[in-house]
Write a protein that holds these residues in place. Structure first.
Motif, PDB file in Angstrom:
ATOM      1  N   SER A  65       0.835  -1.208   0.000  1.00 56.56           N
ATOM      2  CA  SER A  65       0.000   0.000   0.000  1.00 56.56           C
ATOM      3  C   SER A  65       0.868   1.256   0.000  1.00 56.56           C
ATOM      4  O   SER A  65       0.607   2.204  -0.745  1.00 56.56           O
ATOM      5  CB  SER A  65      -0.923   0.016   1.224  1.00 56.56           C
ATOM      6  OG  SER A  65      -1.834  -1.053   1.173  1.00 56.56           O
TER       7      SER A  65
ATOM      8  N   LEU B  60      -8.861   2.113   0.276  1.00 51.85           N
ATOM      9  CA  LEU B  60      -8.593   1.933   1.696  1.00 51.85           C
ATOM     10  C   LEU B  60      -9.261   3.034   2.499  1.00 51.85           C
ATOM     11  O   LEU B  60      -9.463   4.146   1.996  1.00 51.85           O
ATOM     12  CB  LEU B  60      -7.082   1.952   1.966  1.00 51.85           C
ATOM     13  CG  LEU B  60      -6.248   0.833   1.329  1.00 51.85           C
ATOM     14  CD1 LEU B  60      -4.764   1.069   1.609  1.00 51.85           C
ATOM     15  CD2 LEU B  60      -6.678  -0.529   1.855  1.00 51.85           C
TER      16      LEU B  60
ATOM     17  N   SER C 212      -6.518   4.498   7.576  1.00 55.91           N
ATOM     18  CA  SER C 212      -5.398   3.661   7.144  1.00 55.91           C
ATOM     19  C   SER C 212      -4.419   4.459   6.291  1.00 55.91           C
ATOM     20  O   SER C 212      -3.196   4.355   6.442  1.00 55.91           O
ATOM     21  CB  SER C 212      -5.904   2.446   6.360  1.00 55.91           C
ATOM     22  OG  SER C 212      -6.686   1.600   7.180  1.00 55.91           O
TER      23      SER C 212
END
Length: 305
Positions: free
Chosen positions: A24, A48, A52
């Protein structure tokens, strides 16, 4: 923006490796390479939750890979994020010596002092082609000073950089950065060319360009630039110091900085071209601020004490 390279020793890179040990976070870095983005935009792009994304950004900020500002937006304050570096160089044997003092000189690609152009050749600015295509005489028109893209199937181009460092300064390293590739009619992604650089008459090294790149539009190209022409180059950095000459951190030549005779208040001559005896005669294309993928002209950095 100018292309930014950060050099790290193996120990200095630990935090960077930790920050990038996440798919990510690596994807966030790739997204920020295209443009600055806020937390909401990153959340949408990655699918997401915003908390986060905020945590990932915090880790990247702590590693020095991302910087953020709080700006006024249509629905209140937004956190806008940007990528700090375009390339990281990791020195496994420890950080090479670099002085703190750096002077940067940027010269537009159209401000050459000598040129030997070979058809196919030409030059262009943000508005139009300059002169006639494939006619070397066009390279001597006064309008050539506005050129932000030049190409030639052979020969060379030479520039003069002015070194205005203090008289007591001693140059211990020089970097030369440019966006460059081969020159083929139209474009050809598999069209190798052996492109050589000389500094003050000394041949410092040759890079083999794999092709003249097209098929995907260059990020900075003006709307009138045709899709069937070359679109972008690769950002290459020639570096000369007390250890020799390297390209993108890889040693290619024994030529050292003391060989070049660089002195304060003297000019520095940079020649870029293809030697007649080189195996790959693919020419060269130089991209300035208004074409390709990197918003810079020819950049010369002098490291001095």
């Amino acid at each position: 923006m100018p292309y930014h390279i950060q050099e790290l020793s193996a120990t200095e890179s630990v935090a960077v490796f930790r920050a990038l040990a996440s798919e990510s976070r690596a994807r966030i870095i790739e997204l920020l390479a295209e443009r600055d983005m806020n937390i909401n935009e990153l959340s949408t792009a990655l699918g997401l939750a915003q908390p986060s994304i905020t945590k990932h950004i915090q880790i990247l900020e702590e590693a020095g890979l991302v910087e953020s500002d709080y700006l006024a937006g249509p629905q209140g304050t937004q956190k806008r994020c940007r990528r700090v570096h375009d390339r990281l160089l990791i020195e496994m044997a420890g950080r090479p010596y670099r002085p703190d003092c750096v002077s940067e000189i940027e010269v537009p690609v159209g401000m050459y002092t000598q040129i030997e152009a070979v058809p196919t050749c030409g030059l262009a600015n943000r508005e139009r082609f300059i002169g006639h295509l494939d006619n070397p005489v066009s390279f001597f028109l006064p309008e050539r000073a506005t050129a932000e893209l030049i190409w030639s199937a052979g020969g060379f181009v030479e520039y003069v950089f002015t070194n205005s460092l203090p008289l007591e300064a001693s140059v211990v390293g020089v970097d030369l950065a440019m966006e460059i590739c081969s020159e083929a009619p139209g474009y050809n992604n598999d069209y190798p060319s052996d492109i050589t650089v000389w500094l003050n008459g000394f041949e410092i090294g040759t890079w083999s360009s794999p092709g003249d790149f097209g098929g995907t539009r260059g990020r900075l190209n003006p709307n009138w630039w045709h899709d069937n022409l070359n679109q972008f180059g690769l950002l290459k950095v020639w570096q000369v110091n007390n250890h020799g000459t390297s390209i993108d951190g890889m040693i290619i030549s024994p030529v050292k900085i003391d060989d070049l005779g660089i002195r304060p208040w003297q000019t520095i001559r940079v020649r870029i071209g293809v030697k007649p005896e080189s195996p790959n005669q693919g020419g060269f294309t130089l991209f300035g601020k208004g074409f390709g993928n990197y918003e810079q002209d020819l950049v010369l950095r002098l490291h001095y004490v």
